[in-house]
Design a protein around this motif. Structure first.
Motif, PDB file in Angstrom:
ATOM      1  N   MET A  11      14.887  -6.373 -18.948  1.00  0.00           N
ATOM      2  CA  MET A  11      13.366  -6.718 -18.623  1.00  0.00           C
ATOM      3  C   MET A  11      12.806  -5.636 -17.600  1.00  0.00           C
ATOM      4  O   MET A  11      11.638  -5.668 -17.098  1.00  0.00           O
ATOM      5  CB  MET A  11      13.312  -8.103 -18.240  1.00  0.00           C
ATOM      6  N   ALA A  12      13.965  -5.079 -16.791  1.00  0.00           N
ATOM      7  CA  ALA A  12      13.380  -4.250 -15.662  1.00  0.00           C
ATOM      8  C   ALA A  12      13.150  -2.904 -16.090  1.00  0.00           C
ATOM      9  O   ALA A  12      12.614  -2.053 -15.281  1.00  0.00           O
ATOM     10  CB  ALA A  12      14.787  -4.154 -14.557  1.00  0.00           C
ATOM     11  N   VAL A  13      13.567  -2.658 -17.377  1.00  0.00           N
ATOM     12  CA  VAL A  13      13.037  -1.444 -17.907  1.00  0.00           C
ATOM     13  C   VAL A  13      11.464  -1.291 -17.828  1.00  0.00           C
ATOM     14  O   VAL A  13      10.871  -2.099 -18.172  1.00  0.00           O
ATOM     15  CB  VAL A  13      13.512  -1.113 -19.290  1.00  0.00           C
ATOM     16  N   GLU A  14      10.894  -0.192 -17.499  1.00  0.00           N
ATOM     17  CA  GLU A  14       9.402  -0.099 -17.357  1.00  0.00           C
ATOM     18  C   GLU A  14       8.754  -0.222 -18.553  1.00  0.00           C
ATOM     19  O   GLU A  14       9.124   0.298 -19.769  1.00  0.00           O
ATOM     20  CB  GLU A  14       9.173   1.431 -16.987  1.00  0.00           C
ATOM     21  N   VAL A  19      13.223  -9.253 -24.404  1.00  0.00           N
ATOM     22  CA  VAL A  19      14.195  -8.749 -24.788  1.00  0.00           C
ATOM     23  C   VAL A  19      15.219  -9.905 -25.278  1.00  0.00           C
ATOM     24  O   VAL A  19      15.048 -11.085 -24.917  1.00  0.00           O
ATOM     25  CB  VAL A  19      15.139  -8.117 -23.951  1.00  0.00           C
ATOM     26  N   SER A  20      15.882  -9.690 -26.584  1.00  0.00           N
ATOM     27  CA  SER A  20      16.836 -10.664 -26.770  1.00  0.00           C
ATOM     28  C   SER A  20      18.233 -10.049 -27.345  1.00  0.00           C
ATOM     29  O   SER A  20      18.314  -8.901 -27.455  1.00  0.00           O
ATOM     30  CB  SER A  20      16.325 -11.300 -27.927  1.00  0.00           C
ATOM     31  N   LEU A  21      19.261 -10.871 -27.230  1.00  0.00           N
ATOM     32  CA  LEU A  21      20.651 -10.450 -27.686  1.00  0.00           C
ATOM     33  C   LEU A  21      20.917 -11.323 -28.748  1.00  0.00           C
ATOM     34  O   LEU A  21      20.553 -12.534 -28.986  1.00  0.00           O
ATOM     35  CB  LEU A  21      21.806 -10.728 -26.626  1.00  0.00           C
ATOM     36  N   VAL A  22      21.052 -10.938 -29.926  1.00  0.00           N
ATOM     37  CA  VAL A  22      20.914 -11.561 -31.407  1.00  0.00           C
ATOM     38  C   VAL A  22      22.273 -11.202 -32.000  1.00  0.00           C
ATOM     39  O   VAL A  22      22.798 -10.088 -32.241  1.00  0.00           O
ATOM     40  CB  VAL A  22      19.737 -10.794 -32.210  1.00  0.00           C
ATOM     41  N   ASP A  23      22.725 -12.197 -32.842  1.00  0.00           N
ATOM     42  CA  ASP A  23      23.771 -12.084 -33.905  1.00  0.00           C
ATOM     43  C   ASP A  23      23.165 -11.747 -35.199  1.00  0.00           C
ATOM     44  O   ASP A  23      22.475 -12.879 -35.687  1.00  0.00           O
ATOM     45  CB  ASP A  23      24.735 -13.538 -33.768  1.00  0.00           C
ATOM     46  N   TYR A  24      23.512 -10.763 -35.830  1.00  0.00           N
ATOM     47  CA  TYR A  24      22.675 -10.613 -36.938  1.00  0.00           C
ATOM     48  C   TYR A  24      23.422 -11.347 -38.197  1.00  0.00           C
ATOM     49  O   TYR A  24      22.876 -11.353 -39.285  1.00  0.00           O
ATOM     50  CB  TYR A  24      22.273  -9.211 -37.297  1.00  0.00           C
TER      51      TYR A  24
END
Length: 121
Positions: A11-14, A19-24
């Motif tokens: 989230m600090a990326v300009e 953002v999410s971390l996902v188990d596909y």
């Protein structure tokens, strides 16, 4: 780096919107940060699960001996980056939505690669 720290770093990326971390395999988000009225991260995470599955099926059908580094979806106002986590055994990915007008795609890709390398699952 743990999941919470990784999401904060992303989230600090300009220009980051969410953002999410996902188990596909399951389609479930293990963690989310950001989002809002214009971006339902749970729904987007589940939808991007289908993108990952389709791309992996295509690589398999083509018998390509290669891996996915990232998937980029460009919209009129946003970039959506999907980065599979190789260290996770191939079932997790980071999903980052960016405001196209406020972000640098090359730097965002570099940041996700750095976050991936530091993330411990």
């Amino acid at each position: 780096m743990n999941i919470e720290t990784a999401l904060k770093e992303a989230m600090a990326v300009e220009g980051a919107i969410g953002v999410s971390l996902v188990d596909y395999e399951s389609g479930m988000a293990l963690g989310t940060l950001g989002g809002g009225p214009g971006l339902d991260l749970e729904l987007a995470s589940a939808g991007n699960t289908e993108v990952m599955r389709a791309k992996l099926r295509t690589l398999s059908s083509l018998a390509m001996d290669d891996t996915i580094e990232d998937v980029l979806i460009t919209l009129g106002k946003q970039y959506h980056l999907i980065r599979p986590l190789t260290a996770s055994g191939g079932t997790l990915f980071l999903y980052l939505a960016l405001d196209r007008g406020r972000s640098n795609l090359a730097l965002a890709r570099h940041s996700l690669k750095r976050i991936e390398s530091a993330l411990e699952i």
